[in-house]
Design an enzyme around this catalytic site. Structure first.
Site: not given
Ligand code: GLP
Length: 234
Positions: A62, A135, A128, A130
């Site tokens: 990414d 996400e 979280n 990811h």
């Protein structure tokens, strides 16, 4: 999933680099790379090793949208500083968050992934759950795409920027289907702030609400964790 418990991040990096070396010896040609503080110790061990990567292709997960390649927080800069400056690879790809035509950047990356199947993918995990910048709520069928970062991720990543308002709000990331296509996956997690995400990934239901939980469906995953990251596991 195979779980390897380590005493600290340094020991985790040693394990990570040994898995890289073993994969290379088994004929791996393409490595999927990650950024963030988690894979740093693995890269340090690789840099210190005499492993020859000159015939290896790397493909990063990414990149932020709109951060110049030479911006200190861009993933281009991270990879250059922490690995590529000292280790020579045949070719390295990172998503192009500076492309004025992001649709084109996505197409280009999907083409790169199609031509270079990933043998070993290294991953960190977001607080979280990811992976890459996929996400919560991202489809398990996703390929390269643009994401709006969640407030939780922006807050977690703000520690690297002067102001929280400097954190980019978008990123370009490989999709979950692309990550799952890797032949082998190594996910590393260190510290108590990752414990909840690690528990949900390993013991929770497989759900798009926790992107990393998809790894329960992969046949060759190694999870390297320290005691703090493992502290909520049964
Ligand atoms: C970032 C990256 C992820 C990384 C995660 C954890 O948002 N896009 O690839 O795994 O957050 O970062 P860290 O390792 O610094 O905790």
């Amino acid at each position: 999933m195979k779980i390897i418990k380590v005493v600290n991040q340094q020991a985790g990096g040693q394990q990570g680099s040994e898995i890289f070396e073993a994969a290379l010896n088994n004929g791996a040609k393409t490595f999927g790379l990650a950024t963030g503080s988690t894979p740093l110790s693995t890269y340090q061990h690789l840099v210190a090793s005499n492993i020859d990567f000159s015939k290896t292709v790397t493909i990063n997960l990414d990149e932020y949208v709109g951060l110049a390649y030479d911006h200190e927080q861009s993933y281009h800069y991270f990879m250059q500083t922490n690995l590529f400056a000292t280790k020579k690879f045949a070719k390295s790809f990172i998503p192009d968050g500076m492309n004025a035509n992001l649709e084109q950047a996505i197409k280009n990356y999907d083409g790169i992934l199609a031509n270079n199947p990933i043998d070993l993918q290294i991953l960190g995990i977001g607080e979280n759950g990811h992976i890459g910048f996929n996400e919560p709520g991202t489809s398990f069928d996703s390929h390269t795409h643009i994401v709006d970062l969640t407030p939780s991720t922006i807050k977690a990543n703000a520690r690297f920027f002067e102001n929280i308002t400097d954190v980019p709000t978008q990123a370009i990331t490989m999709g979950i289907a692309d990550i799952m296509a890797a032949k082998q996956i190594v996910l590393l997690a260190f510290g108590r702030q990752k414990a909840q995400a690690v528990k949900a990934m390993i013991e929770g239901p497989i759900t798009e609400t926790v992107p990393a939980s998809v790894l329960q469906k992969h046949v060759n995953v190694v999870v390297i964790i320290d005691d703090d990251a493992a502290s909520l596991l049964r």
